[in-house]
Scaffold this active site. Structure first.
Site, mmCIF file in Angstrom:
data_model
loop_
_atom_site.group_PDB
_atom_site.id
_atom_site.type_symbol
_atom_site.label_atom_id
_atom_site.label_comp_id
_atom_site.label_asym_id
_atom_site.label_seq_id
_atom_site.Cartn_x
_atom_site.Cartn_y
_atom_site.Cartn_z
ATOM 1 N N ARG A 77 -5.790 5.339 9.027
ATOM 2 C CA ARG A 77 -4.687 6.292 8.380
ATOM 3 C C ARG A 77 -4.738 5.661 7.016
ATOM 4 N NH1 ARG A 77 -1.698 7.877 5.018
ATOM 5 N NH2 ARG A 77 0.775 8.269 5.456
ATOM 6 N N HIS A 97 -1.720 3.596 1.603
ATOM 7 C CA HIS A 97 -0.564 4.461 1.235
ATOM 8 C C HIS A 97 0.667 3.570 1.117
ATOM 9 C CE1 HIS A 97 0.255 4.725 5.546
ATOM 10 N NE2 HIS A 97 1.421 5.022 5.212
ATOM 11 N N HIS A 119 5.355 4.312 0.912
ATOM 12 C CA HIS A 119 6.448 5.247 0.894
ATOM 13 C C HIS A 119 7.851 4.484 0.624
ATOM 14 C CE1 HIS A 119 6.060 3.999 4.874
ATOM 15 N NE2 HIS A 119 5.046 4.913 5.081
ATOM 16 N N GLU A 177 8.697 0.977 7.153
ATOM 17 C CA GLU A 177 8.204 1.605 8.391
ATOM 18 C C GLU A 177 7.972 0.506 9.407
ATOM 19 O OE1 GLU A 177 4.256 3.284 7.716
ATOM 20 O OE2 GLU A 177 3.555 2.602 9.157
ATOM 21 N N HIS A 229 0.221 -0.017 2.595
ATOM 22 C CA HIS A 229 -0.451 -0.512 3.969
ATOM 23 C C HIS A 229 -1.399 0.286 4.500
ATOM 24 C CE1 HIS A 229 3.431 1.750 4.719
ATOM 25 N NE2 HIS A 229 2.776 2.273 5.638
ATOM 26 N N GLU A 281 6.386 11.836 7.016
ATOM 27 C CA GLU A 281 5.107 11.402 7.121
ATOM 28 C C GLU A 281 4.075 12.015 6.245
ATOM 29 O OE1 GLU A 281 3.449 8.735 8.065
ATOM 30 O OE2 GLU A 281 1.531 9.329 8.240
HETATM 31 MN MN MN Z 1 3.137 4.470 6.299
#
Ligand code: MN
Ligand code: MN
Length: 418
Positions: free
Chosen positions: A125, A128, A130, A134, A173, A196
């Site tokens: 993943r 990124h 945000h 999280e 992360h 997401e």
């Molecule tokens: Mn994340």
């Protein structure tokens, strides 16, 4: 036939109704408290009252026996507090998939939104960040996580099944599946509106920055970046990472590691509470120090057991059902009491301070997560409250002998056995 009590008559009279033999026959009783009476038990003389001759989807309806035929103690309405990942559209890419339930889909869920994600072995993943914090729970396999803090200190950590991670709001992360079959996990964001699919991606920013700016920013010729992806990666297949110690040392450089670990082995810690009915493990900022805005309990209830009547004074509760089967009833003013059924992959939500209890209705252990937007787990147990209140006072409320009130559990059991 129920006796026509004085209380029934007074209640009926106060409501301006005529007391007839029919109403008297259906007067409220212990376990069937409402007027007019509600629940299938009150329709025995008129069985057509509970049939459903209209359009049906039996496969779906069979999942919700307590919505289709609520217990007679249920009353009134409540905003929908059931949701599920099972019917959430999956965004499937080479390397894995994601699906989510945010407040856009689940109106009541103001404080937490949830994601369910799978990464195949080695899949990534992408890097990124945000706006929401999280919190993650590994339901299958294992994950390598990477992050840094505002001092440039890094954490590179591996976490296995039953483990957690936490990244504070805005800290960048990545996640990588490293189990034999990769990983599957749950994310909880500390904002019901966080999605997401609205995250700031390394690939997007690089592709949308002029080459001369990239050259200036990294102090390298612009053609260094000639092969960067032009479209976001999001989830993509990757090589398995190198040995953990070597990656930690390289990532840390001179800046060092983040003082608090970003991961926590929740399922392998000793139970915070263990009774004949099950086990509870609590992870919040007191033992998982990084987790400043999410507190969680991993609850196991043995067959027939009950997560006791309780509430949480500090935050809404977002639940994720990992395994087994459950019913939950929520109590609110009004009075209102509504029961719903839960299976693996489902989500429950209880507003702050509303009373609730959860019963294991299956033949196997019920395992679920209670997640809160808070730095600590807090709850009030109904039996504990009454056990630590003067007995004479409690006795007058419930019309129970004080000597019997003395037998209420007084140790806040969390889970009562069958
Ligand atoms: Mn994340
Ligand atoms: Mn609860």
């Amino acid at each position: 036939m129920q006796p026509l009590s004085r209380r029934n008559v007074l209640t009926a009279a106060a409501a301006g109704t005529v007391v007839t033999a029919s109403i008297a026959a259906n007067a409220q009783t212990f376990g069937n408290p409402d007027l007019p009476p509600q629940g299938a038990i009150n329709t025995r003389d008129n069985p057509a009252s509970v049939t459903d001759p209209g359009p049906q989807n039996p496969a779906l309806a069979s999942q919700f026996p307590d919505a289709f035929s609520p217990p007679p103690t249920d009353v009134g309405d409540m905003p929908m507090f059931w949701a599920s990942f099972n019917n959430a559209p999956r965004r499937i890419q080479n390397g894995g998939w994601a699906r989510q339930v945010t407040q856009a889909d689940f109106q009541i869920a103001e404080e937490i939104s949830g994601v369910n994600m799978r990464l195949t072995r080695g899949a990534i993943r992408e890097l990124h960040w945000h706006q929401a914090a999280e919190w993650g729970f590994v339901s299958r396999g294992a994950v390598r996580v990477t992050t840094i803090d505002t001092e440039g200190r890094s954490n590179v950590e591996d976490i296995g099944e039953g483990g957690l991670w936490y990244f504070a709001s805005g800290l960048p992360h990545s996640l990588q599946g490293i189990g034999e079959d990769g990983a599957e996990f749950i994310l909880a964001f500390d904002n019901g509106r966080q999605t997401e699919y609205n995250t700031l991606l390394l690939s997007d920013w690089m592709a949308h920055t002029p080459p001369d700016i990239l050259a200036l920013n990294f102090g390298l010729p612009a053609d260094t970046f000639a092969k960067i992806p032009l479209h976001q990666l999001y989830i993509f297949p990757g090589q398995m990472p190198g040995p953990l110690a070597a990656e930690q040392e390289q990532a840390a450089g001179a800046a060092g590691k983040i003082p608090n670990p970003s991961t926590f082995a929740l399922s392998s810690m000793p139970p915070t509470k263990k009774t004949a009915g099950g086990e509870v493990r609590i992870a919040d900022s007191r033992n998982f120090k990084a987790s400043q805005t999410i507190a969680a309990a991993l609850v196991k209830v043995y067959p027939g057991g009950l997560r006791e009547m309780h509430w949480h004074p500090n935050a809404d509760e977002w639940q994720y059902y990992v395994s087994g089967e459950a019913t939950m009833t929520i109590f609110n003013t009004g009075p209102r009491a509504v029961t719903q059924n839960f299976k693996p992959g489902d989500i429950g939500y209880v507003k702050k301070s509303l009373g609730h209890y959860i019963r294991n209705t299956g033949n196997t252990d019920l395992v679920f997560l209670e997640i809160f937007r808070s730095d600590r787990f807090e709850d009030i147990s109904l039996s504990d409250w009454l056990a630590h209140t003067p007995r004479a006072l409690v006795a007058q409320h419930l019309n129970i002998d004080p000597a019997v009130v003395a037998r209420f559990p007084n140790t806040k059991p969390a889970i009562m056995p069958l």
